[in-house]
Design an enzyme around this catalytic site. Structure first.
Site, PDB file in Angstrom:
ATOM      1  N   ASN A 152     -10.611  19.439  -2.006  1.00 30.32           N
ATOM      2  CA  ASN A 152     -10.949  20.881  -2.474  1.00 30.32           C
ATOM      3  C   ASN A 152     -11.403  20.796  -4.422  1.00 30.32           C
ATOM      4  O   ASN A 152     -13.142  21.596  -4.116  1.00 30.32           O
ATOM      5  CB  ASN A 152     -10.186  22.154  -2.397  1.00 30.32           C
ATOM      6  CG  ASN A 152      -9.260  21.303  -3.077  1.00 30.32           C
ATOM      7  OD1 ASN A 152      -8.659  20.927  -3.930  1.00 30.32           O
ATOM      8  ND2 ASN A 152      -8.123  23.487  -3.972  1.00 30.32           N
ATOM      9  N   GLU A 248       1.603  18.965  -6.409  1.00 30.86           N
ATOM     10  CA  GLU A 248       1.082  20.411  -6.145  1.00 30.86           C
ATOM     11  C   GLU A 248       0.543  20.778  -4.977  1.00 30.86           C
ATOM     12  O   GLU A 248      -0.274  20.025  -4.200  1.00 30.86           O
ATOM     13  CB  GLU A 248      -0.259  20.418  -6.708  1.00 30.86           C
ATOM     14  CG  GLU A 248       0.616  19.582  -8.780  1.00 30.86           C
ATOM     15  CD  GLU A 248       1.257  20.779  -9.427  1.00 30.86           C
ATOM     16  OE1 GLU A 248       1.214  22.360  -8.913  1.00 30.86           O
ATOM     17  OE2 GLU A 248       1.997  20.151 -10.802  1.00 30.86           O
ATOM     18  N   CYS A 282      -6.493  26.187  -4.041  1.00 30.00           N
ATOM     19  CA  CYS A 282      -4.849  26.542  -3.679  1.00 30.00           C
ATOM     20  C   CYS A 282      -4.654  28.030  -4.198  1.00 30.00           C
ATOM     21  O   CYS A 282      -3.962  28.661  -3.991  1.00 30.00           O
ATOM     22  CB  CYS A 282      -4.239  25.510  -4.026  1.00 30.00           C
ATOM     23  SG  CYS A 282      -4.676  25.282  -6.446  1.00 30.00           S
TER      24      CYS A 282
END
Ligand code: NAD
Length: 511
Positions: A152, A248, A282
């Site tokens: 992303n 993460e 996110c």
């Protein structure tokens, strides 16, 4: 071989599983093909990086930082070229490629390059009892760091981690996402052009198996960014090898809209926070809890602003580009379909757009309930589910009713109240009257709670996390022996006991 090189689609036939084809998600056009690195190739890349790292670790921090700035300068100089590839391979708009990728990485490099010497300086520890001893912690590069990245933000995430790791004195082997490999190879090309040791930073392209091979290849640390499911596998594999792992992971960011929120600012923030990068962030706004007194007006404003968004091929002047990955688009479709079947109302959008390209309408869902998948599972697409709540306490409780805890947002004109609510929201970062932006503030920790992260990145401590912390203690007086050494005797026992009572004398407490 510093990096595995892309092959032009015209020159080379496509190879199935042995290679990866990169396509433009807006047009379907083939952009290139890259090889899938075998475990031997990964191990060889790590071995080369290790050799280069030994010399690099001996370079003083300030000099390392200065040299890494040449990489930053190369990225800045060739910004248009990088933006063009980010748009074509990632489907994001030009503004997003610039603002959410290039600016983030260039600023991060500048921030840490300027401060690294101070951040990584030895830290003295004043011993509270033993004044005849001197302690300090010093920071030693870990060695070779394996960076495993998602699709992303294919530039800012892996390069941010890479630049921090290099400044800290490590070598880096990067395994980019199989969905966006060309951007990583472009980064390697820029790196090679700026005079840094070639083997110190390498890129190995491939799928999950190549990422797994990287963990097994003898690296000294893994910095992983990706889904919770893969994060668990990565953390387990690192645990097996007892190497440190920063992970993460996913998010399901709640936005709490209080009765006294500035609705114009809130609506602008939520629309950008939910649809930027086609919602593939996110930290995206993934669920809105709006106080019943402002819910209807807020929805009206959000729908109006969403209707004005221009969506299309991001090489043109648009606000919302394409989604990056066909499987993610299918997930988004399914989430919306299930939500509607369970009683949610599509206020705007709700479907794929066009025949070619991976576009999903910016979508606003109302009448959502907490038990719907769309409120519980990560969507990772341009969908904003909204739920009406009776009180701020209800909103906080619902916001915390999640297995994820990356980012959260609070909207209120009363900043003190915003701060109080923010502290009760179970997320690594909570912003009051803003969304998303702190990933781009390298001095702040990027941290998640619950299943959103293991460890953290960014911030001064984030740079130190890429080093071993080593403790040195020096005796300042050097007498013949310490009181606690051999031989043990009644005399030294008595002196120690007396010392204990003197130092830690129990206070008389009133009954
Ligand atoms: P993913 O977990 O599918 O893949 C991430 C990377 O891991 C890819 O490079 C993949 O090839 C690799 N991989 C897959 N299996 C592996 C294995 N067994 N061992 C080692 N590596 C393996 O995630 P994705 O779809 O690329 O990214 C989307 C997810 O990432 C979302 O959940 C999003 O929330 C999360 N994300 C989190 C952050 C954050 O900072 N918290 C940032 C961006 C994305």
């Amino acid at each position: 071989m510093g990096a595995l090189s892309p092959k032009s689609s015209e020159a080379v036939p496509l190879h199935g599983d042995a290679s990866i084809v990169s396509r433009n998600p807006a047009t379907g056009q083939i952009l290139g093909e890259v090889p899938v690195a075998s475990s031997d190739e990964v191990r060889a890349a790590v071995a080369r990086a290790r050799v280069a790292q030994r010399d690099w670790a001996a370079v003083p921090v300030a000099e390392r930082a200065r040299r890494v700035l040449a990489f930053r300068d190369e990225i800045t100089t060739r910004a248009e070229e990088v933006i063009d590839l980010l748009v074509r391979e990632g489907g994001k708009t030009r503004s997003e490629a610039l603002g959410m990728e290039l600016v983030v990485v260039v600023d991060l490099a500048t921030y840490f390059a300027k401060r690294a010497e101070k951040i990584l300086a030895p830290q003295p520890i004043s011993l509270h009892l033993l004044k005849n001893k001197k302690s300090y912690v010093h920071f030693v590069p870990r060695g070779v760091v394996g960076v495993i990245a998602p699709w992303n933000f294919p530039l800012s995430i892996p390069l941010g981690e890479t630049i921090m790791a290099l400044i800290a004195g490590n070598g880096v082997v990067l395994k980019p996402s199989e969905i966006t490999p060309l951007i990583a190879l472009k980064a390697k090309e820029l790196y090679d052009a700026c005079g840094l040791p070639r083997d110190l930073f390498q890129v190995v392209t491939g799928r999950g198996a190549t990422g797994a091979a990287l963990i097994e290849s003898g690296v000294d640390q893994i910095v992983f960014t990706g889904s919770v499911a893969t994060g668990k596998k990565v953390a387990a594999a690192c645990g097996e090898r007892l190497i440190p792992c920063i992970a993460e992971l996913g998010g399901k960011a709640p936005a709490i809209v209080c009765a006294d929120a500035d609705l114009e600012r809130t609506a602008n923030a939520l629309v950008w926070g939910a649809f930027a990068n086609s919602g593939q962030v996110c930290a995206s706004v993934e669920r809105v809890y709006a106080h019943e007194s402002v819910h209807d007006e807020l929805v009206r404003k959000i729908v109006e602003k969403t209707s004005q968004l221009r969506q299309g091929d991001p090489s043109g002047e648009v606000d919302v580009g394409a989604m990056t990955w066909d499987r993610q688009l299918e997930t988004v479709e399914e989430r919306v379909k299930n939500a509607v079947a369970a009683g949610a109302r599509v206020a705007i959008g709700g479907k794929r757009r066009g025949e070619t390209g991976m576009f999903f309408d910016p979508t606003v869902l109302t009448e959502c309930r907490q038990d719907m998948d769309v409120m519980r599972k990560e969507i990772f697409g341009p969908v904003m589910p909204i739920m009406k709540v009776r009180s701020e306490d209800d909103a906080i409780q619902l916001a915390n009713d999640s297995h994820l805890g990356l980012c959260g947002y609070v909207f209120t004109k009363d900043r003190e109240k915003g701060r109080r609510i923010a502290e009760r929201v179970e997320c690594g970062t909570v912003m009051v009257n803003d969304v998303l932006f702190t990933y781009g503030a390298p001095e702040t920790p990027w941290v998640g709670v619950k299943q959103s992260a293991l460890g953290f990145t960014h911030s001064e401590d984030g740079l130190r996390e890429l080093c071993q912390r080593r403790h040195v203690n020096v005796d300042r007086i050097a007498g013949k022996k310490e009181i606690w050494w051999y031989p043990y005797s009644q005399k030294t026992f008595g002196r120690l006991l007396a010392g204990l009572r003197l130092l830690f004398r129990p206070k008389r407490r009133r009954a």
